[in-house]
Scaffold this motif. Structure first.
Motif, PDB file in Angstrom:
ATOM      1  N   PRO A 111       0.892  -1.250   0.081  1.00 45.53           N
ATOM      2  CA  PRO A 111      -0.112  -0.023   0.051  1.00 45.53           C
ATOM      3  C   PRO A 111       0.789   1.393  -0.066  1.00 45.53           C
ATOM      4  O   PRO A 111       1.800   1.330   0.797  1.00 45.53           O
ATOM      5  N   ARG A 112       0.253   2.153  -0.656  1.00 44.88           N
ATOM      6  CA  ARG A 112       1.164   3.700  -1.037  1.00 44.88           C
ATOM      7  C   ARG A 112       0.126   4.710  -0.673  1.00 44.88           C
ATOM      8  O   ARG A 112       0.523   5.665  -0.660  1.00 44.88           O
ATOM      9  N   GLU A 113      -1.044   4.573  -0.393  1.00 47.90           N
ATOM     10  CA  GLU A 113      -2.085   5.698  -0.260  1.00 47.90           C
ATOM     11  C   GLU A 113      -1.610   6.730   0.894  1.00 47.90           C
ATOM     12  O   GLU A 113      -1.562   7.763   0.607  1.00 47.90           O
ATOM     13  N   ALA A 114      -1.261   6.169   1.905  1.00 49.73           N
ATOM     14  CA  ALA A 114      -0.883   7.159   2.981  1.00 49.73           C
ATOM     15  C   ALA A 114       0.222   7.993   2.797  1.00 49.73           C
ATOM     16  O   ALA A 114       0.317   9.231   2.952  1.00 49.73           O
ATOM     17  N   ILE A 115       1.479   7.291   2.059  1.00 50.85           N
ATOM     18  CA  ILE A 115       2.555   8.210   1.877  1.00 50.85           C
ATOM     19  C   ILE A 115       2.339   9.043   0.763  1.00 50.85           C
ATOM     20  O   ILE A 115       2.776  10.222   0.826  1.00 50.85           O
ATOM     21  N   ILE A 116       1.476   8.751  -0.466  1.00 49.61           N
ATOM     22  CA  ILE A 116       1.241   9.694  -1.431  1.00 49.61           C
ATOM     23  C   ILE A 116       0.303  10.889  -0.797  1.00 49.61           C
ATOM     24  O   ILE A 116       0.616  11.920  -1.149  1.00 49.61           O
ATOM     25  N   ALA A 117      -0.497  10.742  -0.057  1.00 49.03           N
ATOM     26  CA  ALA A 117      -1.477  11.759   0.746  1.00 49.03           C
ATOM     27  C   ALA A 117      -0.602  12.605   1.386  1.00 49.03           C
ATOM     28  O   ALA A 117      -0.628  13.887   1.644  1.00 49.03           O
ATOM     29  N   GLU A 118       0.556  12.074   2.266  1.00 51.65           N
ATOM     30  CA  GLU A 118       1.462  12.816   2.869  1.00 51.65           C
ATOM     31  C   GLU A 118       2.319  13.785   1.844  1.00 51.65           C
ATOM     32  O   GLU A 118       2.598  15.003   2.029  1.00 51.65           O
ATOM     33  N   ILE A 119       2.751  13.079   0.746  1.00 52.69           N
ATOM     34  CA  ILE A 119       3.703  13.861  -0.273  1.00 52.69           C
ATOM     35  C   ILE A 119       2.738  14.977  -0.641  1.00 52.69           C
ATOM     36  O   ILE A 119       3.379  16.068  -0.899  1.00 52.69           O
ATOM     37  N   GLN A 120       1.589  14.858  -0.988  1.00 54.22           N
ATOM     38  CA  GLN A 120       0.790  15.933  -1.494  1.00 54.22           C
ATOM     39  C   GLN A 120      -0.191  16.466  -0.832  1.00 54.22           C
ATOM     40  O   GLN A 120      -1.092  17.107  -1.133  1.00 54.22           O
ATOM     41  N   ASN A 121       0.314  16.793   0.431  1.00 54.21           N
ATOM     42  CA  ASN A 121      -0.340  17.441   1.422  1.00 54.21           C
ATOM     43  C   ASN A 121      -0.263  18.826   1.295  1.00 54.21           C
ATOM     44  O   ASN A 121       0.888  19.318   0.901  1.00 54.21           O
ATOM     45  N   GLU A 122      -1.243  19.719   1.540  1.00 51.37           N
ATOM     46  CA  GLU A 122      -1.377  20.973   1.266  1.00 51.37           C
ATOM     47  C   GLU A 122      -0.317  21.863   2.002  1.00 51.37           C
ATOM     48  O   GLU A 122       0.280  22.643   1.531  1.00 51.37           O
ATOM     49  N   THR A 123       0.086  21.278   3.176  1.00 48.23           N
ATOM     50  CA  THR A 123       1.196  21.985   4.017  1.00 48.23           C
ATOM     51  C   THR A 123       2.474  21.793   3.362  1.00 48.23           C
ATOM     52  O   THR A 123       3.332  22.536   3.733  1.00 48.23           O
ATOM     53  N   ARG A 124       2.592  21.009   2.089  1.00 49.52           N
ATOM     54  CA  ARG A 124       3.996  20.773   1.597  1.00 49.52           C
ATOM     55  C   ARG A 124       4.188  21.608   0.294  1.00 49.52           C
ATOM     56  O   ARG A 124       5.215  21.670  -0.128  1.00 49.52           O
ATOM     57  N   LYS A 125       3.040  22.280  -0.027  1.00 47.06           N
ATOM     58  CA  LYS A 125       3.420  23.062  -1.280  1.00 47.06           C
ATOM     59  C   LYS A 125       4.224  24.175  -0.833  1.00 47.06           C
ATOM     60  O   LYS A 125       4.332  24.844   0.061  1.00 47.06           O
ATOM     61  N   VAL A 126       5.165  24.095  -2.040  1.00 47.30           N
ATOM     62  CA  VAL A 126       6.167  25.346  -2.044  1.00 47.30           C
ATOM     63  C   VAL A 126       5.742  26.734  -2.376  1.00 47.30           C
ATOM     64  O   VAL A 126       4.531  26.654  -3.024  1.00 47.30           O
ATOM     65  N   GLU A 127       6.395  27.482  -1.936  1.00 49.59           N
ATOM     66  CA  GLU A 127       5.558  28.990  -1.937  1.00 49.59           C
ATOM     67  C   GLU A 127       5.264  29.620  -3.193  1.00 49.59           C
ATOM     68  O   GLU A 127       3.997  30.016  -3.147  1.00 49.59           O
ATOM     69  N   GLU A 128       6.000  29.333  -4.189  1.00 45.61           N
ATOM     70  CA  GLU A 128       5.505  29.726  -5.592  1.00 45.61           C
ATOM     71  C   GLU A 128       4.406  29.172  -5.986  1.00 45.61           C
ATOM     72  O   GLU A 128       3.674  29.476  -6.875  1.00 45.61           O
TER      73      GLU A 128
END
Length: 305
Positions: free
Chosen positions: A286-303
């Motif tokens: 399973p990869r769903e949890a880590i994919i959700a963590e990678i694309q978490n809104e808090t990880r968006k870069v500033e630009e």
């Protein structure tokens, strides 16, 4: 824009087509033009022609290389075995004028000629040396800082290094995949069995128990020494071994954990903001949890906010 002929091999289109989709998403976005190699066949892998007939091997591999030569492009492959086989075949043809003559006599029957004008690259070489880590950093929508990723370069991209035109500076201390993972913001700690084989390939086909023993030894080194959030590889065979075999070991009661596994360009595609349904949708572990963590809104870069 640099242009490469994409040689997919067998495993990726048949067993992991989402890896292929990640290639087709990230490379154009990074300024690399990818063209297909019409009519390309099997490399052919070790255990087939390379094991019993050098001339047949070189003729079949040479034919694949001539397709890229006709298009005027180097070959780029995402399969370590394909990279090794095509690279070695090119070496064996070029190193012996009499062999090259025989190969071209055989290729002449199908109106082809091996010239030696197309080099063989692995996707990790293109990403690391042509695209470069700075451009990768600039392309990111999500920052993977705080994540710990175990890297698995695989064997055939590293050895036999003396016949490869394109290679790491030191095959016993590979750094390309580590650099590429760190370009995403994640850490890629060293572990003692980094260069060790995962047991895939011919061993998996001929002695699955020995294959699983090698795999378990490597997996436990990763788990006990660095306990990563996920594993990244640039070998399609390694991806399949790490993805499939964890389930087998867990069902046998030999491990009580699972570590999500990605081909590197899948991680890159996710960090660039591509849809997981397109680039990272097929896995046993399973990869769903880590994919959700990678694309978490808090990880968006500033630009990209």
């Amino acid at each position: 824009m640099e242009k490469y002929g994409l040689y997919l091999g067998c495993n990726i289109p048949f067993k992991a087509p989402d890896i292929e989709q990640s290639f087709r998403k990230v490379f154009p976005a990074l300024g690399i033009e990818v063209t297909d190699l019409p009519g390309a066949g099997c490399c052919p892998a070790w255990g087939t022609a390379p094991s019993f007939d050098l001339t047949t091997w070189c003729a079949v591999s040479g034919r694949n290389i001539t397709i890229a030569e006709d298009l005027g492009v180097p070959i780029m492959t995402g399969c370590n075995s394909c990279f090794g086989v095509l690279s070695e075949a090119k070496h064996f043809i070029e190193a012996d004028a009499s062999r090259k003559k025989i190969i071209n006599e055989k290729l002449g029957a199908i109106h082809r000629e091996f010239k030696g004008t197309s080099d063989i690259y692995h996707i990790s070489h293109v990403l690391h040396d042509t695209v470069g880590v700075e451009k990768i950093k600039e392309s990111l929508k999500y920052d993977l800082s705080g994540l710990k990723i175990a890297v698995q370069p695989g064997c055939h991209i590293l050895w036999p290094s003396d016949v490869y035109h394109v290679k790491e500076k030191n095959s016993f201390f590979p750094t390309h995949l580590k650099d590429l993972v760190e370009a995403l913001g994640a850490s890629a700690p060293h572990y003692s069995r980094l260069e060790a084989c995962c047991g895939m390939g011919g061993m998996r086909s001929t002695d699955v128990e020995k294959s699983l023993e090698l795999f378990k030894t490597k997996l436990m080194s990763i788990k006990e020494e660095i306990d990563p959030d996920c594993i990244a590889t640039t070998c399609s065979s390694c991806f399949l071994q790490f993805d499939m075999s964890q389930k087998t070991l867990k069902e046998r009661g030999e491990i009580d954990f699972e570590i999500p596994v990605f081909y590197y360009t899948q991680l890159l595609a996710l960090a660039m903001g591509f849809d997981p349904a397109n680039v990272a949708s097929i896995s046993v572990t399973p990869r769903e949890a880590i994919i959700a963590e990678i694309q978490n809104e808090t990880r968006k870069v500033e630009e990209h906010l």
